[in-house]
Design a protein around this motif. Sequence first.
Motif, PDB file in Angstrom:
ATOM      1  N   ASN A  53       0.794  -1.204   0.336  1.00 57.46           N
ATOM      2  CA  ASN A  53       0.219   0.225  -0.149  1.00 57.46           C
ATOM      3  C   ASN A  53       1.058   1.590  -0.113  1.00 57.46           C
ATOM      4  O   ASN A  53       1.785   1.265   0.933  1.00 57.46           O
ATOM      5  N   ARG A 106       0.325   3.991   0.737  1.00 58.42           N
ATOM      6  CA  ARG A 106       0.136   4.652   2.170  1.00 58.42           C
ATOM      7  C   ARG A 106       1.302   3.751   3.106  1.00 58.42           C
ATOM      8  O   ARG A 106       1.555   4.557   3.932  1.00 58.42           O
ATOM      9  N   ARG A 143      -1.479  -8.172  -7.666  1.00 53.62           N
ATOM     10  CA  ARG A 143      -2.542  -7.810  -6.817  1.00 53.62           C
ATOM     11  C   ARG A 143      -4.002  -8.497  -7.135  1.00 53.62           C
ATOM     12  O   ARG A 143      -4.615  -8.596  -6.382  1.00 53.62           O
ATOM     13  N   ARG A 201      -0.981  -5.182   5.363  1.00 50.89           N
ATOM     14  CA  ARG A 201      -1.689  -3.885   3.985  1.00 50.89           C
ATOM     15  C   ARG A 201      -1.341  -3.530   3.204  1.00 50.89           C
ATOM     16  O   ARG A 201      -1.350  -3.418   1.995  1.00 50.89           O
ATOM     17  N   VAL A 229      -2.181  -4.732  -0.753  1.00 47.19           N
ATOM     18  CA  VAL A 229      -3.344  -3.808  -2.024  1.00 47.19           C
ATOM     19  C   VAL A 229      -4.077  -5.015  -2.806  1.00 47.19           C
ATOM     20  O   VAL A 229      -3.466  -6.200  -3.483  1.00 47.19           O
ATOM     21  N   SER A 259      -3.900   5.825  -7.022  1.00 47.27           N
ATOM     22  CA  SER A 259      -3.280   6.844  -5.409  1.00 47.27           C
ATOM     23  C   SER A 259      -1.911   7.086  -5.714  1.00 47.27           C
ATOM     24  O   SER A 259      -1.809   8.159  -5.049  1.00 47.27           O
TER      25      SER A 259
END
Length: 322
Positions: free
Chosen positions: A44, A46, A243, A263, A265, A280
Amino acid sequence: MVGYKPDEQTPANQKLIAGALSGVVTRFVTQPLDVLKIKSQLQNKRNKSLTLFGISKSIYLEEGITAFWHGHNVGQVYSIISTSSQFYVYEVSTRYAFKFFDYKYNKFLGEFLCGIWSGCCVATFVTPLDVIRVRQILIKEQYRGFYNGAKAVYRSGGLLAFYEGWFTGILMTGPQMGITFALFSHVQPILLRNFCRWKSGACRHESEAHNGQHLVVATFVAAGAAGLVSKIVTYPLDLARRRLQIATHKANDQYFTPTSSKRVVQCKKLLGCIVECYRSNGIKGLYQGLSVTLLKAQVTTVFTFTTYELVCYLMTDFGKNA
């Protein structure tokens, strides 16, 4: 020696053996890069702490050095099937293509189309193994071993779970193999002819350039260039495929989940995955994990083609002297 040539001296069965040996060597060398590639593709965005260095450090500290070879046994079977079949299908298809249309004037297009067909066949053959392998890399304990890994995949989504990402794999692997084979088959002979001219001023026949040293250098350069171009062109589909292959994966608290596997994706549809990647981080989002992927693609293509060519060369040379 890659692709059909009218004066070919290496039988198809020997080329199948050469492809299998090439797959074994390449997989062992590139497995750590493959682990890093897959982990980075599934992150991810983030999770800022997990850079490529952070992922490497996390894997080493939490799981040990052997974690860089998680999924290696299934990966070896995957490599043997994929590498041997991609070369074998390509050899057979170019042989037929040579007979049924004017190959001399449409050589590049013919090799591109034969490469696409080869890639589509390979993607179909190996997708179930690839799904198991990717999940073993993600959480080894949950998918440990081939049999337990297959059971865990089946429990997560039934038989269809083994073909998660298959269509995306077809869309990616077909053009990727087409570009790789066509570029390699175009660039390598040019280099061999030039080596021959530099050596003796002229060549009576192209096969005179096929000595071991020239073959290694020409294959190394041609394979590296082909691998680089094909991977850049098809990379967003590769990212989406990874993914999609964990779409039905569910973390189980019973098993230890490394930091680099948290976490992640997961995607269920190709178009939605591509759109989400773009949202994103723009175009960069479609190329997340590209750096290690390019390194892995270069090493893989170079080792695959060089080992294949050398094994074919040695078997042909041995046959002549036997």
